[in-house]
Write an enzyme that holds these catalytic residues in place. Structure first.
Site, PDB file in Angstrom:
ATOM      1  N   GLY A   9      19.008   9.351  20.478  1.00  0.00           N
ATOM      2  CA  GLY A   9      18.793   7.969  20.027  1.00  0.00           C
ATOM      3  C   GLY A   9      18.049   7.177  21.090  1.00  0.00           C
ATOM      4  N   GLY A  40      16.096   3.643  20.502  1.00  0.00           N
ATOM      5  CA  GLY A  40      16.826   2.455  20.058  1.00  0.00           C
ATOM      6  C   GLY A  40      16.859   1.359  21.125  1.00  0.00           C
ATOM      7  N   ASP A  68      14.915  11.506  19.629  1.00  0.00           N
ATOM      8  CA  ASP A  68      15.206  10.585  18.532  1.00  0.00           C
ATOM      9  C   ASP A  68      14.779  11.272  17.240  1.00  0.00           C
ATOM     10  OD1 ASP A  68      15.727   7.225  18.826  1.00  0.00           O
ATOM     11  OD2 ASP A  68      15.352   8.069  16.843  1.00  0.00           O
ATOM     12  N   ILE A  69      15.140  10.622  16.141  1.00  0.00           N
ATOM     13  CA  ILE A  69      14.815  11.197  14.832  1.00  0.00           C
ATOM     14  C   ILE A  69      13.331  10.996  14.506  1.00  0.00           C
ATOM     15  CG2 ILE A  69      15.464   9.138  13.494  1.00  0.00           C
ATOM     16  CD1 ILE A  69      16.925  11.115  11.587  1.00  0.00           C
ATOM     17  N   ARG A  70      12.714   9.993  15.158  1.00  0.00           N
ATOM     18  CA  ARG A  70      11.278   9.753  14.977  1.00  0.00           C
ATOM     19  C   ARG A  70      10.592   9.699  16.332  1.00  0.00           C
ATOM     20  NH1 ARG A  70      13.606   6.050  12.109  1.00  0.00           N
ATOM     21  NH2 ARG A  70      14.031   6.728   9.996  1.00  0.00           N
ATOM     22  N   TYR A  96      31.107   0.923  10.406  1.00  0.00           N
ATOM     23  CA  TYR A  96      30.705   1.141  11.806  1.00  0.00           C
ATOM     24  C   TYR A  96      31.928   1.017  12.725  1.00  0.00           C
ATOM     25  CZ  TYR A  96      28.505  -0.288  16.293  1.00  0.00           C
ATOM     26  OH  TYR A  96      28.136  -0.418  17.606  1.00  0.00           O
ATOM     27  N   LYS A 144      33.842   3.846  15.007  1.00  0.00           N
ATOM     28  CA  LYS A 144      34.013   3.734  16.466  1.00  0.00           C
ATOM     29  C   LYS A 144      35.485   3.902  16.862  1.00  0.00           C
ATOM     30  CE  LYS A 144      29.766   3.330  17.781  1.00  0.00           C
ATOM     31  NZ  LYS A 144      29.138   4.490  18.451  1.00  0.00           N
ATOM     32  N   ILE A 167      24.273  -6.849  22.708  1.00  0.00           N
ATOM     33  CA  ILE A 167      23.414  -6.651  23.880  1.00  0.00           C
ATOM     34  C   ILE A 167      22.105  -7.414  23.683  1.00  0.00           C
ATOM     35  CG2 ILE A 167      22.195  -4.946  25.306  1.00  0.00           C
ATOM     36  CD1 ILE A 167      24.318  -2.932  24.545  1.00  0.00           C
TER      37      ILE A 167
HETATM   38  C1  AKB Z   1      26.465  -4.829  16.126  1.00  0.00           C
HETATM   39  O1  AKB Z   1      26.295  -6.048  16.016  1.00  0.00           O
HETATM   40  O2  AKB Z   1      26.748  -4.080  15.189  1.00  0.00           O
HETATM   41  C2  AKB Z   1      26.370  -4.220  17.520  1.00  0.00           C
HETATM   42  C3  AKB Z   1      27.706  -4.109  18.159  1.00  0.00           C
HETATM   43  C4  AKB Z   1      28.421  -5.311  18.611  1.00  0.00           C
HETATM   44  O3  AKB Z   1      28.200  -3.024  18.319  1.00  0.00           O
HETATM   45  N1  AKB Z   1      25.490  -4.988  18.318  1.00  0.00           N
END
Ligand code: AKB
Length: 310
Positions: free
Chosen positions: A10, A13, A36-38, A141, A145, A171
């Site tokens: 990745g 990114g 990366d994938i691309r 997501y 995690k 970030i």
């Molecule tokens: C998101 O907004 O999904 C990410 C995160 C906080 O993991 N930047």
């Protein structure tokens, strides 16, 4: 001593592109393999096309370069993940399983796996959220995690695989663009402020979220990876914090540099995700265990972003 050969999954990114350059300056240009994938428009060093769901391809690249460290950054983030829940689970979980199995089979010395503030949820204490607390994510997501944190811990306990992880806040950096996250507004705002002196935020003005400047995120990640194993006592993932602010507060800070800047608000489906996340994070354990300390607060970050983007 065996030299470090690092693979970044990745690498194109938001974090990957900056991390690749920084790791190359430390470990040598040819010892850090971007993937990366691309392909990237202009590749500046060794690069391999890899889909993290392709085990054979991963094996091939690890053997070709005698890889002994992996940074596994490929994932679908919070906002984009909600548009394809099962596809997101597949990429985020099976991608991780491929990396963990690879680490086990090929004796990979160390793995970095990013977690996120998305592991927290509406019933988590929202202010100064502690390291050990309620994890009730409402996004796929975030769910991936939480599961990922426990799987990395499991691989450490069962097979001794040294996986290190932090729960990244949003970030912010000038070097690359984020994609598919709920905190992305805090990067987009700078580009629009400079181009058009105005920005419409998809989060409401009082939505406070934890954030970190790219320089700090990259330095913290590398410091964690280089800390002696005995200091890295948490093998799920460390809380990591640097600053917290609302869209209104960042707009006011930008206005100090661009007085004509105007902000409007049009919250969308990402508002509910942001509302389920903490306002601020207690990261004292990362500070105690491996010496984490940020260098940038909100004013320093805004100053540096505008200086570099200009
Ligand atoms: C998101 O907004 O999904 C990410 C995160 C906080 O993991 N930047």
């Amino acid at each position: 001593m065996k030299k470090d050969n690092i693979l970044i999954i990745g690498a194109n990114g938001q974090i990957g592109s900056v991390l690749t350059q920084t790791l190359r300056s430390i470990y040598g240009h040819n010892n850090v393999i971007a993937s990366d994938i691309r392909p990237k428009a202009e590749e500046t060093g060794p690069f391999e096309l890899i889909n993290v769901l392709d085990r054979d391809r991963l094996n091939e690249v690890v053997e070709k370069y005698q890889i002994n460290q992996i940074y596994h950054l490929a994932a679908i983030l919070s906002a984009k993940g909600e548009l394809n829940p099962l596809g997101t689970w597949d990429i985020n979980m099976n991608g991780l399983f491929n990396i963990l199995e690879l680490a086990r089979e090929k004796n990979i010395k160390k793995v970095f796996y990013p977690s996120s503030i998305a592991v927290f949820g509406p019933t988590t204490p929202p202010n100064q959220t502690p390291q050990d607390t309620v994890l009730t994510p409402t996004t796929v997501y975030g769910m991936s995690k939480v599961a990922g944190e426990y799987w990395t811990n499991y691989y450490f306990l069962k097979y001794g695989i040294d996986v290190r992880s932090v729960r990244y806040p949003g970030i912010i950096g000038y070097q690359s663009m984020p994609g598919g996250g709920t905190t992305d507004y805090a990067v987009d705002i700078f580009h629009e402020a400079l181009k058009q002196q105005k920005f419409t935020s998809f989060l409401s003005e009082e939505t406070e979220l934890p954030m970190i400047y790219m320089e700090d995120a990259i330095r913290g990640t590398i410091e964690l990876m280089n800390a002696p194993l005995e200091q890295v006592k948490i093998k799920t993932s460390y809380n990591l914090a640097a600053m917290s602010f609302t869209p209104k507060q960042i707009a006011a800070e930008i206005k100090k540099h661009i007085p004509s800047f105007e902000m409007t608000y049009a919250p969308d489906y990402r508002q509910a995700i942001a509302d389920s996340w903490p306002n601020s994070i207690d990261d004292r354990i990362a500070r105690e265990h491996w010496g984490w300390k940020e260098a940038f607060g909100l004013p320093e970050m805004v100053h540096d972003m505008l200086k570099n983007l200009r």
